[in-house]
Motif scaffolding. Structure first.
Motif, PDB file in Angstrom:
ATOM      1  N   LEU A  27      -8.739 -74.428  11.749  1.00 33.30           N
ATOM      2  CA  LEU A  27      -8.603 -73.027  12.165  1.00 33.30           C
ATOM      3  C   LEU A  27      -7.148 -72.573  12.103  1.00 33.30           C
ATOM      4  N   ALA A  28      -6.234 -73.418  12.538  1.00 31.30           N
ATOM      5  CA  ALA A  28      -4.817 -73.057  12.516  1.00 31.30           C
ATOM      6  C   ALA A  28      -4.318 -72.857  11.089  1.00 31.30           C
ATOM      7  N   VAL A  29      -4.690 -73.752  10.199  1.00 24.02           N
ATOM      8  CA  VAL A  29      -4.251 -73.636   8.801  1.00 24.02           C
ATOM      9  C   VAL A  29      -4.866 -72.404   8.143  1.00 24.02           C
ATOM     10  N   SER A  30      -6.146 -72.165   8.390  1.00 21.43           N
ATOM     11  CA  SER A  30      -6.800 -70.989   7.800  1.00 21.43           C
ATOM     12  C   SER A  30      -6.172 -69.700   8.311  1.00 21.43           C
ATOM     13  N   GLY A  31      -5.950 -69.628   9.605  1.00 14.31           N
ATOM     14  CA  GLY A  31      -5.323 -68.434  10.171  1.00 14.31           C
ATOM     15  C   GLY A  31      -3.913 -68.228   9.662  1.00 14.31           C
ATOM     16  N   CYS A  32      -3.156 -69.305   9.584  1.00 15.32           N
ATOM     17  CA  CYS A  32      -1.788 -69.226   9.083  1.00 15.32           C
ATOM     18  C   CYS A  32      -1.768 -68.805   7.619  1.00 15.32           C
ATOM     19  N   PHE A  33      -2.702 -69.316   6.833  1.00 17.74           N
ATOM     20  CA  PHE A  33      -2.765 -68.957   5.422  1.00 17.74           C
ATOM     21  C   PHE A  33      -3.079 -67.471   5.241  1.00 17.74           C
ATOM     22  N   VAL A  34      -4.009 -66.958   6.027  1.00 15.79           N
ATOM     23  CA  VAL A  34      -4.369 -65.539   5.930  1.00 15.79           C
ATOM     24  C   VAL A  34      -3.189 -64.661   6.327  1.00 15.79           C
ATOM     25  N   VAL A  35      -2.518 -65.012   7.416  1.00 11.59           N
ATOM     26  CA  VAL A  35      -1.357 -64.231   7.856  1.00 11.59           C
ATOM     27  C   VAL A  35      -0.242 -64.304   6.815  1.00 11.59           C
ATOM     28  N   VAL A  47       5.816 -64.351  -5.959  1.00 14.71           N
ATOM     29  CA  VAL A  47       5.723 -65.801  -5.855  1.00 14.71           C
ATOM     30  C   VAL A  47       6.974 -66.412  -6.479  1.00 14.71           C
ATOM     31  N   SER A  48       7.700 -67.138  -5.661  1.00 10.97           N
ATOM     32  CA  SER A  48       8.864 -67.870  -6.152  1.00 10.97           C
ATOM     33  C   SER A  48       8.780 -69.298  -5.638  1.00 10.97           C
ATOM     34  N   ALA A  49       9.583 -70.178  -6.191  1.00  9.42           N
ATOM     35  CA  ALA A  49       9.552 -71.583  -5.769  1.00  9.42           C
ATOM     36  C   ALA A  49       9.948 -71.720  -4.302  1.00  9.42           C
ATOM     37  N   GLY A  50      10.954 -70.980  -3.874  1.00 12.41           N
ATOM     38  CA  GLY A  50      11.384 -71.055  -2.474  1.00 12.41           C
ATOM     39  C   GLY A  50      10.318 -70.546  -1.519  1.00 12.41           C
ATOM     40  N   ALA A  51       9.666 -69.435  -1.910  1.00  9.64           N
ATOM     41  CA  ALA A  51       8.604 -68.880  -1.060  1.00  9.64           C
ATOM     42  C   ALA A  51       7.427 -69.837  -0.974  1.00  9.64           C
ATOM     43  N   LEU A  52       7.084 -70.473  -2.086  1.00  5.45           N
ATOM     44  CA  LEU A  52       5.978 -71.434  -2.067  1.00  5.45           C
ATOM     45  C   LEU A  52       6.303 -72.650  -1.213  1.00  5.45           C
ATOM     46  N   LEU A  53       7.524 -73.154  -1.305  1.00  5.56           N
ATOM     47  CA  LEU A  53       7.908 -74.310  -0.484  1.00  5.56           C
ATOM     48  C   LEU A  53       7.909 -73.962   0.997  1.00  5.56           C
ATOM     49  N   ARG A  54       8.437 -72.787   1.325  1.00  7.80           N
ATOM     50  CA  ARG A  54       8.402 -72.353   2.731  1.00  7.80           C
ATOM     51  C   ARG A  54       6.957 -72.185   3.190  1.00  7.80           C
ATOM     52  N   GLY A  55       6.118 -71.630   2.314  1.00  9.37           N
ATOM     53  CA  GLY A  55       4.708 -71.439   2.656  1.00  9.37           C
ATOM     54  C   GLY A  55       3.991 -72.749   2.891  1.00  9.37           C
ATOM     55  N   LEU A  59       2.314 -74.135   6.388  1.00  8.94           N
ATOM     56  CA  LEU A  59       0.934 -74.614   6.464  1.00  8.94           C
ATOM     57  C   LEU A  59       0.857 -76.041   7.012  1.00  8.94           C
ATOM     58  N   VAL A  60       1.785 -76.895   6.595  1.00  9.22           N
ATOM     59  CA  VAL A  60       1.804 -78.269   7.120  1.00  9.22           C
ATOM     60  C   VAL A  60       2.122 -78.261   8.610  1.00  9.22           C
ATOM     61  N   ALA A  61       3.073 -77.431   9.012  1.00 12.31           N
ATOM     62  CA  ALA A  61       3.398 -77.332  10.436  1.00 12.31           C
ATOM     63  C   ALA A  61       2.206 -76.817  11.234  1.00 12.31           C
ATOM     64  N   ALA A  62       1.486 -75.846  10.680  1.00 10.57           N
ATOM     65  CA  ALA A  62       0.295 -75.338  11.361  1.00 10.57           C
ATOM     66  C   ALA A  62      -0.768 -76.412  11.486  1.00 10.57           C
ATOM     67  N   ALA A  63      -0.922 -77.233  10.443  1.00 15.36           N
ATOM     68  CA  ALA A  63      -1.908 -78.317  10.490  1.00 15.36           C
ATOM     69  C   ALA A  63      -1.542 -79.342  11.561  1.00 15.36           C
ATOM     70  N   VAL A  64      -0.271 -79.712  11.620  1.00 16.77           N
ATOM     71  CA  VAL A  64       0.168 -80.709  12.607  1.00 16.77           C
ATOM     72  C   VAL A  64       0.025 -80.163  14.021  1.00 16.77           C
ATOM     73  N   LEU A  65       0.466 -78.945  14.247  1.00 20.76           N
ATOM     74  CA  LEU A  65       0.357 -78.352  15.584  1.00 20.76           C
ATOM     75  C   LEU A  65      -1.100 -78.141  15.981  1.00 20.76           C
TER      76      LEU A  65
END
Length: 105
Positions: A27-35, A47-55, A59-65
């Protein structure tokens, strides 16, 4: 009736004891992805490389939390359930049960 209630409680305790928090993480990852997707579209960031890496990092932080929140929440519910069961058992009068000794045959 007593056996079915005991089995239901045992099932509930087992389910909470083995819970891994994956549902909350999903749920956290899905919500974070939508936002995050809405943020990119509304901001016209492209879409840039920096934006994708930050994204991906977000998403990984949302999954862990989410995983940690799921585990902590399930452990809290388990401790509340076990505490309630202890209180119920403490109020119930115990019957004296005598088991025969092996020498008393």
């Amino acid at each position: 009736m007593f056996r079915s209630a005991t089995a239901a409680l045992q099932t509930r305790v087992n389910r909470l004891h083995r819970a891994c928090g994956c549902a909350v993480a999903a749920l956290a990852v899905s919500g974070c992805f939508v936002v995050q997707l809405a943020w990119w579209i509304a901001g016209g960031l492209g879409v840039s490389a920096g934006a994708l890496l930050r994204g991906i990092g977000v998403l990984v932080a949302a999954a862990v939390l989410g995983k940690l929140a799921g585990i902590v929440g399930n452990r809290l519910r388990l401790s509340l359930l076990l505490r309630r069961l202890d209180r119920c058992l403490a109020r119930r009068p115990r019957r004296a049960v005598r088991f025969p000794l092996p020498t008393e045959s």
